[in-house]
Design a protein around this motif. Structure first.
Motif, PDB file in Angstrom:
ATOM      1  N   SER A   1       0.832  -1.209   0.000  1.00 24.58           N
ATOM      2  CA  SER A   1       0.000   0.000   0.000  1.00 24.58           C
ATOM      3  C   SER A   1       0.863   1.254   0.000  1.00 24.58           C
ATOM      4  CB  SER A   1      -0.924   0.011   1.211  1.00 24.58           C
ATOM      5  OG  SER A   1      -1.839  -1.032   1.118  1.00 24.58           O
ATOM      6  N   GLU A   2       1.957   1.223   0.767  1.00 21.71           N
ATOM      7  CA  GLU A   2       2.852   2.384   0.810  1.00 21.71           C
ATOM      8  C   GLU A   2       3.498   2.617  -0.548  1.00 21.71           C
ATOM      9  OE1 GLU A   2       5.491   1.472   4.019  1.00 21.71           O
ATOM     10  OE2 GLU A   2       4.050   2.104   5.530  1.00 21.71           O
ATOM     11  N   GLN A   3       3.876   1.536  -1.240  1.00 20.73           N
ATOM     12  CA  GLN A   3       4.448   1.661  -2.576  1.00 20.73           C
ATOM     13  C   GLN A   3       3.440   2.298  -3.521  1.00 20.73           C
ATOM     14  OE1 GLN A   3       5.601  -2.397  -3.434  1.00 20.73           O
ATOM     15  NE2 GLN A   3       7.745  -1.802  -3.413  1.00 20.73           N
ATOM     16  N   LYS A   4       2.203   1.890  -3.415  1.00 21.33           N
ATOM     17  CA  LYS A   4       1.156   2.421  -4.281  1.00 21.33           C
ATOM     18  C   LYS A   4       0.992   3.926  -4.045  1.00 21.33           C
ATOM     19  CE  LYS A   4      -3.006   2.257  -3.047  1.00 21.33           C
ATOM     20  NZ  LYS A   4      -4.346   2.186  -2.633  1.00 21.33           N
ATOM     21  N   LEU A   5       0.981   4.322  -2.762  1.00 20.13           N
ATOM     22  CA  LEU A   5       0.820   5.742  -2.441  1.00 20.13           C
ATOM     23  C   LEU A   5       2.003   6.563  -2.933  1.00 20.13           C
ATOM     24  CD1 LEU A   5      -0.675   5.647   1.162  1.00 20.13           C
ATOM     25  CD2 LEU A   5      -1.789   6.402  -0.930  1.00 20.13           C
ATOM     26  N   SER A   6       3.216   6.047  -2.734  1.00 12.20           N
ATOM     27  CA  SER A   6       4.381   6.812  -3.188  1.00 12.20           C
ATOM     28  C   SER A   6       4.398   6.913  -4.715  1.00 12.20           C
ATOM     29  CB  SER A   6       5.677   6.202  -2.665  1.00 12.20           C
ATOM     30  OG  SER A   6       5.897   4.944  -3.237  1.00 12.20           O
ATOM     31  N   ALA A   7       3.955   5.888  -5.394  1.00  9.17           N
ATOM     32  CA  ALA A   7       3.898   5.932  -6.865  1.00  9.17           C
ATOM     33  C   ALA A   7       2.887   6.977  -7.327  1.00  9.17           C
ATOM     34  CB  ALA A   7       3.535   4.566  -7.427  1.00  9.17           C
ATOM     35  N   LEU A   8       1.771   7.078  -6.625  1.00 10.77           N
ATOM     36  CA  LEU A   8       0.768   8.079  -6.986  1.00 10.77           C
ATOM     37  C   LEU A   8       1.295   9.492  -6.756  1.00 10.77           C
ATOM     38  CD1 LEU A   8      -2.576   6.574  -5.658  1.00 10.77           C
ATOM     39  CD2 LEU A   8      -1.897   6.895  -8.026  1.00 10.77           C
TER      40      LEU A   8
ATOM     41  N   GLY B   1      -9.685   1.390 -19.064  1.00  6.57           N
ATOM     42  CA  GLY B   1      -9.621   0.489 -20.214  1.00  6.57           C
ATOM     43  C   GLY B   1      -8.809  -0.759 -19.892  1.00  6.57           C
ATOM     44  N   CYS B   2      -7.720  -0.580 -19.182  1.00  6.16           N
ATOM     45  CA  CYS B   2      -6.888  -1.723 -18.797  1.00  6.16           C
ATOM     46  C   CYS B   2      -7.600  -2.603 -17.778  1.00  6.16           C
ATOM     47  CB  CYS B   2      -5.549  -1.243 -18.237  1.00  6.16           C
ATOM     48  SG  CYS B   2      -4.422  -0.603 -19.518  1.00  6.16           S
ATOM     49  N   MET B   3      -8.391  -1.994 -16.905  1.00  5.98           N
ATOM     50  CA  MET B   3      -9.158  -2.785 -15.921  1.00  5.98           C
ATOM     51  C   MET B   3     -10.087  -3.753 -16.644  1.00  5.98           C
ATOM     52  SD  MET B   3      -8.459  -2.111 -12.691  1.00  5.98           S
ATOM     53  CE  MET B   3      -9.902  -2.544 -11.744  1.00  5.98           C
TER      54      MET B   3
ATOM     55  N   GLN C   1      -2.117  -9.562  -7.034  1.00  6.12           N
ATOM     56  CA  GLN C   1      -0.746  -9.478  -7.569  1.00  6.12           C
ATOM     57  C   GLN C   1      -0.731  -9.616  -9.091  1.00  6.12           C
ATOM     58  OE1 GLN C   1       1.238 -12.504  -5.283  1.00  6.12           O
ATOM     59  NE2 GLN C   1       1.855 -11.064  -3.695  1.00  6.12           N
ATOM     60  N   ASN C   2      -1.460 -10.612  -9.603  1.00  5.29           N
ATOM     61  CA  ASN C   2      -1.497 -10.807 -11.059  1.00  5.29           C
ATOM     62  C   ASN C   2      -2.221  -9.657 -11.755  1.00  5.29           C
ATOM     63  OD1 ASN C   2      -0.101 -13.217 -10.873  1.00  5.29           O
ATOM     64  ND2 ASN C   2      -1.960 -14.444 -10.711  1.00  5.29           N
ATOM     65  N   GLY C   3      -3.299  -9.191 -11.151  1.00  4.03           N
ATOM     66  CA  GLY C   3      -4.039  -8.063 -11.715  1.00  4.03           C
ATOM     67  C   GLY C   3      -3.190  -6.810 -11.773  1.00  4.03           C
ATOM     68  N   LYS C   4      -2.450  -6.558 -10.699  1.00  5.92           N
ATOM     69  CA  LYS C   4      -1.576  -5.382 -10.649  1.00  5.92           C
ATOM     70  C   LYS C   4      -0.496  -5.476 -11.730  1.00  5.92           C
ATOM     71  CE  LYS C   4       1.429  -4.825  -7.297  1.00  5.92           C
ATOM     72  NZ  LYS C   4       2.037  -4.594  -5.988  1.00  5.92           N
ATOM     73  N   ARG C   5       0.086  -6.669 -11.876  1.00 10.54           N
ATOM     74  CA  ARG C   5       1.114  -6.874 -12.903  1.00 10.54           C
ATOM     75  C   ARG C   5       0.531  -6.668 -14.298  1.00 10.54           C
ATOM     76  NH1 ARG C   5       1.985 -12.087 -12.502  1.00 10.54           N
ATOM     77  NH2 ARG C   5       0.700 -12.481 -14.318  1.00 10.54           N
ATOM     78  N   ASN C   6      -0.657  -7.242 -14.544  1.00 10.47           N
ATOM     79  CA  ASN C   6      -1.298  -7.102 -15.852  1.00 10.47           C
ATOM     80  C   ASN C   6      -1.685  -5.652 -16.134  1.00 10.47           C
ATOM     81  OD1 ASN C   6      -1.001  -9.823 -16.328  1.00 10.47           O
ATOM     82  ND2 ASN C   6      -3.044 -10.351 -15.589  1.00 10.47           N
ATOM     83  N   LEU C   7      -2.130  -4.935 -15.102  1.00 10.19           N
ATOM     84  CA  LEU C   7      -2.449  -3.509 -15.275  1.00 10.19           C
ATOM     85  C   LEU C   7      -1.198  -2.716 -15.645  1.00 10.19           C
ATOM     86  CD1 LEU C   7      -4.938  -2.593 -12.408  1.00 10.19           C
ATOM     87  CD2 LEU C   7      -5.358  -2.509 -14.861  1.00 10.19           C
ATOM     88  N   LYS C   8      -0.108  -3.006 -14.970  1.00  8.39           N
ATOM     89  CA  LYS C   8       1.144  -2.298 -15.238  1.00  8.39           C
ATOM     90  C   LYS C   8       1.581  -2.523 -16.688  1.00  8.39           C
ATOM     91  CE  LYS C   8       5.840  -1.777 -13.574  1.00  8.39           C
ATOM     92  NZ  LYS C   8       6.879  -2.256 -12.688  1.00  8.39           N
TER      93      LYS C   8
END
Length: 182
Positions: free
Chosen positions: A101-108, A123-125, A165-172
């Motif tokens: 979660s912290e990684q996600k916030l820092s990326a944002l 669209g990616c979702m 994890q897989n969804g996040k990777r596929n979104l990226k």
């Protein structure tokens, strides 16, 4: 009636009132043993009742000379089995999830998002499979924990974690492809 007589009478009749007379004086002992092993009051109270229910068939078939000693050993074994069973349940590492979660916030915070980025993300979702999309939406957009997602979706914790994890990777991958014009 002494314990030996109560045991014989219970074996002969199967009367729960007789078993209750035999068990009642030891309920606090059983609770104490359960609490020593399980270290949780509610779980220990449940165990006291569960052990009584298990005694119903067991005392009719087992030869018991000293009820107090036998009950103590039976209670200890019951608790050890509970602890062994609980170890098989998947444990979610809170530190790992917090770090994610912290990684996600820092990326944002690093990147400024514009409306077109959100459109790309949506669209990616749509490209994710059902489980991944559902789990990613609940985790990132509704900020639900793994346990709540599992309860809401009916998936087990491992499936929720894997889908996120897989969804996040596929979104990226999808977002990078859209960014590069693919």
């Amino acid at each position: 009636m002494n314990e030996k007589e109560l045991l014989l009478q219970y074996k002969a009749t199967g009367g729960l009132d007789v078993l209750g007379k035999l068990y009642a004086p030891y309920m606090s002992l059983v609770y104490g043993v359960c609490f020593k092993y399980l270290q949780e009051a509610e779980q220990s109270q449940d165990a006291v009742m569960q052990i009584f229910e298990e005694l119903i068939p067991k005392l009719r078939t087992h030869e018991v000379d000293n009820f107090k000693s036998w009950l103590h050993v039976y209670t200890k074994n019951y608790c050890l089995m509970q602890l062994r069973r609980d170890k098989r349940r998947p444990q979610v590492d809170i530190e790992e999830n917090l770090f994610e979660s912290e990684q996600k916030l820092s990326a944002l915070n690093e990147d400024r998002w514009e409306e077109k980025d959100f459109e790309k993300l949506e669209g990616c979702m749509q490209t994710l499979n059902f489980e991944q999309e559902q789990c990613v939406r609940l985790f990132y957009l509704e900020q639900k924990c793994y346990k709540d997602i599992a309860e809401q979706t009916g998936f087990d914790l491992n499936k929720v974690k894997s889908a996120i994890q897989n969804g996040k990777r596929n979104l990226k991958i999808c977002m990078e492809n859209k960014k590069n014009g693919k």
